[in-house]
Design a protein around this motif. Sequence first.
Motif, PDB file in Angstrom:
ATOM      1  N   ILE A  34       0.922  -1.217   0.092  1.00 53.83           N
ATOM      2  CA  ILE A  34      -0.041  -0.037  -0.126  1.00 53.83           C
ATOM      3  C   ILE A  34       0.899   1.082  -0.035  1.00 53.83           C
ATOM      4  CG2 ILE A  34      -1.874   1.306   1.470  1.00 53.83           C
ATOM      5  CD1 ILE A  34      -0.934  -2.029   2.494  1.00 53.83           C
ATOM      6  N   TYR A  36       0.689   5.245   1.221  1.00 53.15           N
ATOM      7  CA  TYR A  36       0.006   6.121   2.121  1.00 53.15           C
ATOM      8  C   TYR A  36       0.572   7.527   1.860  1.00 53.15           C
ATOM      9  CZ  TYR A  36      -2.503   2.584   4.568  1.00 53.15           C
ATOM     10  OH  TYR A  36      -3.262   1.620   5.171  1.00 53.15           O
ATOM     11  N   GLN A  38       1.001  11.256   3.894  1.00 55.30           N
ATOM     12  CA  GLN A  38       0.868  11.743   5.311  1.00 55.30           C
ATOM     13  C   GLN A  38       1.248  13.174   5.259  1.00 55.30           C
ATOM     14  OE1 GLN A  38       3.213  10.464   8.542  1.00 55.30           O
ATOM     15  NE2 GLN A  38       1.745  10.796   9.978  1.00 55.30           N
ATOM     16  N   GLY A  41       1.124  16.682  10.414  1.00 56.03           N
ATOM     17  CA  GLY A  41       0.055  16.890  11.764  1.00 56.03           C
ATOM     18  C   GLY A  41      -1.192  15.931  11.396  1.00 56.03           C
ATOM     19  N   LYS A  42      -1.052  15.048  10.385  1.00 57.72           N
ATOM     20  CA  LYS A  42      -2.220  14.244  10.145  1.00 57.72           C
ATOM     21  C   LYS A  42      -1.862  12.736  10.224  1.00 57.72           C
ATOM     22  CE  LYS A  42      -5.111  17.532   7.815  1.00 57.72           C
ATOM     23  NZ  LYS A  42      -5.945  17.756   6.546  1.00 57.72           N
ATOM     24  N   GLY A  43      -2.638  11.909   9.984  1.00 60.18           N
ATOM     25  CA  GLY A  43      -2.541  10.631   9.967  1.00 60.18           C
ATOM     26  C   GLY A  43      -2.319  10.092   8.469  1.00 60.18           C
ATOM     27  N   PRO A  44      -1.858   8.878   8.506  1.00 60.29           N
ATOM     28  CA  PRO A  44      -1.508   8.518   6.976  1.00 60.29           C
ATOM     29  C   PRO A  44      -2.949   8.324   6.239  1.00 60.29           C
ATOM     30  CG  PRO A  44      -0.299   6.950   8.584  1.00 60.29           C
ATOM     31  CD  PRO A  44      -1.279   7.875   9.569  1.00 60.29           C
ATOM     32  N   PHE A  46      -4.579   6.363   2.878  1.00 59.69           N
ATOM     33  CA  PHE A  46      -4.665   5.571   1.697  1.00 59.69           C
ATOM     34  C   PHE A  46      -4.495   6.098   0.337  1.00 59.69           C
ATOM     35  CE2 PHE A  46      -5.178   1.395  -0.077  1.00 59.69           C
ATOM     36  CZ  PHE A  46      -6.094   1.427  -1.221  1.00 59.69           C
ATOM     37  N   PHE A  89       4.608   6.964   2.368  1.00 56.95           N
ATOM     38  CA  PHE A  89       5.225   5.918   2.813  1.00 56.95           C
ATOM     39  C   PHE A  89       4.809   4.721   2.052  1.00 56.95           C
ATOM     40  CE2 PHE A  89       7.062   7.250   6.915  1.00 56.95           C
ATOM     41  CZ  PHE A  89       6.140   8.433   7.302  1.00 56.95           C
ATOM     42  N   LEU A 100       0.999  -4.004   9.413  1.00 61.85           N
ATOM     43  CA  LEU A 100       1.432  -3.376   8.091  1.00 61.85           C
ATOM     44  C   LEU A 100       2.910  -2.855   8.670  1.00 61.85           C
ATOM     45  CD1 LEU A 100      -1.213  -0.763   7.063  1.00 61.85           C
ATOM     46  CD2 LEU A 100      -0.054  -2.459   5.659  1.00 61.85           C
ATOM     47  N   PHE A 102       5.752  -0.218   7.713  1.00 66.33           N
ATOM     48  CA  PHE A 102       5.831   0.866   6.879  1.00 66.33           C
ATOM     49  C   PHE A 102       7.163   0.967   6.332  1.00 66.33           C
ATOM     50  CE2 PHE A 102       1.904   3.396   6.848  1.00 66.33           C
ATOM     51  CZ  PHE A 102       1.090   2.338   8.018  1.00 66.33           C
ATOM     52  N   GLY A 103       7.570   1.568   5.432  1.00 62.25           N
ATOM     53  CA  GLY A 103       9.030   2.005   4.978  1.00 62.25           C
ATOM     54  C   GLY A 103       9.218   3.438   5.690  1.00 62.25           C
ATOM     55  N   LYS A 104      10.419   4.056   5.292  1.00 63.11           N
ATOM     56  CA  LYS A 104      10.808   5.212   5.913  1.00 63.11           C
ATOM     57  C   LYS A 104      10.241   6.543   5.335  1.00 63.11           C
ATOM     58  CE  LYS A 104      15.476   3.153   7.110  1.00 63.11           C
ATOM     59  NZ  LYS A 104      16.827   3.298   6.914  1.00 63.11           N
TER      60      LYS A 104
ATOM     61  N   TYR B  35      -0.966   2.154  16.203  1.00 61.39           N
ATOM     62  CA  TYR B  35       0.181   2.704  15.564  1.00 61.39           C
ATOM     63  C   TYR B  35       0.876   3.825  16.131  1.00 61.39           C
ATOM     64  CZ  TYR B  35      -0.331  -0.669  11.849  1.00 61.39           C
ATOM     65  OH  TYR B  35      -0.589  -1.750  10.665  1.00 61.39           O
ATOM     66  N   LYS B  42       9.265   6.277  10.943  1.00 63.62           N
ATOM     67  CA  LYS B  42       8.286   5.797  10.066  1.00 63.62           C
ATOM     68  C   LYS B  42       7.173   5.334  11.238  1.00 63.62           C
ATOM     69  CE  LYS B  42      10.908   1.537  10.142  1.00 63.62           C
ATOM     70  NZ  LYS B  42      11.530   0.419   9.334  1.00 63.62           N
ATOM     71  N   VAL B  43       6.294   4.939  10.645  1.00 64.04           N
ATOM     72  CA  VAL B  43       4.757   4.591  11.481  1.00 64.04           C
ATOM     73  C   VAL B  43       5.283   3.211  11.956  1.00 64.04           C
ATOM     74  CG1 VAL B  43       2.678   4.205  11.375  1.00 64.04           C
ATOM     75  CG2 VAL B  43       3.419   6.013  10.154  1.00 64.04           C
ATOM     76  N   PHE B  91      -1.466   6.703  16.616  1.00 63.07           N
ATOM     77  CA  PHE B  91      -2.450   6.466  15.390  1.00 63.07           C
ATOM     78  C   PHE B  91      -3.375   5.317  15.852  1.00 63.07           C
ATOM     79  CE2 PHE B  91      -1.315  10.008  12.973  1.00 63.07           C
ATOM     80  CZ  PHE B  91       0.180  10.171  12.788  1.00 63.07           C
ATOM     81  N   GLY B 109      -6.859   7.609  12.094  1.00 67.06           N
ATOM     82  CA  GLY B 109      -7.268   8.884  12.845  1.00 67.06           C
ATOM     83  C   GLY B 109      -6.082  10.021  12.675  1.00 67.06           C
ATOM     84  N   GLU B 110      -6.313  11.089  13.225  1.00 68.05           N
ATOM     85  CA  GLU B 110      -5.322  12.303  13.016  1.00 68.05           C
ATOM     86  C   GLU B 110      -4.563  12.158  13.986  1.00 68.05           C
ATOM     87  OE1 GLU B 110      -7.309  15.536   9.990  1.00 68.05           O
ATOM     88  OE2 GLU B 110      -6.843  16.129  12.272  1.00 68.05           O
TER      89      GLU B 110
END
Lengths: 112, 117
Positions: A34, A36, A38, A41-44, A46, A89, A100, A102-104, B35, B42-43, B91, B109-110
Amino acid sequence: GESVGLHLPTLSVQEGDNSIINCAYSNSASDYFIWYKQESGKGPQFIIDIRSNMDKRQGQRVTVLLNKTVKHLSLQIAATQPGDSAVYFCAESKSGYSTLTFGKGTMLLVSP
Amino acid sequence: EPEVTQTPSHQVTQMGQEVILRCVPISNHLYFYWYRQILGQKVEFLVSFYNNEISEKSEIFDDQFSVERPDGSNFTLKIRSTKLEDSAMYFCASSEAPRGANTGELFFGEGSRLTVL
């Protein structure tokens, strides 16, 4: 002093250019991938996904390419806009597992 | 458009204190996740939760962490005794189906920013 972890690869483009963001994934057993986005200040959020039985998938202005031989994933954004500026990401997953990985991340900066 | 909501948006706490981060997943979703993202990094996966129990957890999710779905809408992450290295953005995410299924897209979420002093 040095800020550990703040040196994201950065891709700077002009508005209207096509952008290509690359990602190398780690687990050869991963079968779902996937991208993403970002924003600060927000979440990832899709963008697009692809399963390992495909090597290309297209969305609206975005295309994901998967090369399983070299464990490489790329995201192509056509006609990049300033609103595309964000950190991107890639993430990998294996069927049957929740995790999941995540990459860097790559920071995309789009200049008007 | 339905969304995952998290509270608080920012919490500052002293080392050793307990913290509870709250999340309201999307209402028809059955799978819930936490997360975290340390600043500039990274996440990272912490835990997934389904049917009132933990499905998977990472090495980060040690005995100091716990999750709970206390009612039909909230999903909480508790850190029992916070450490400096717990400072991060946390998150919450939810999905309709498990990862790998056709509708397994994660909605995030944010985030809740935790600062441990």
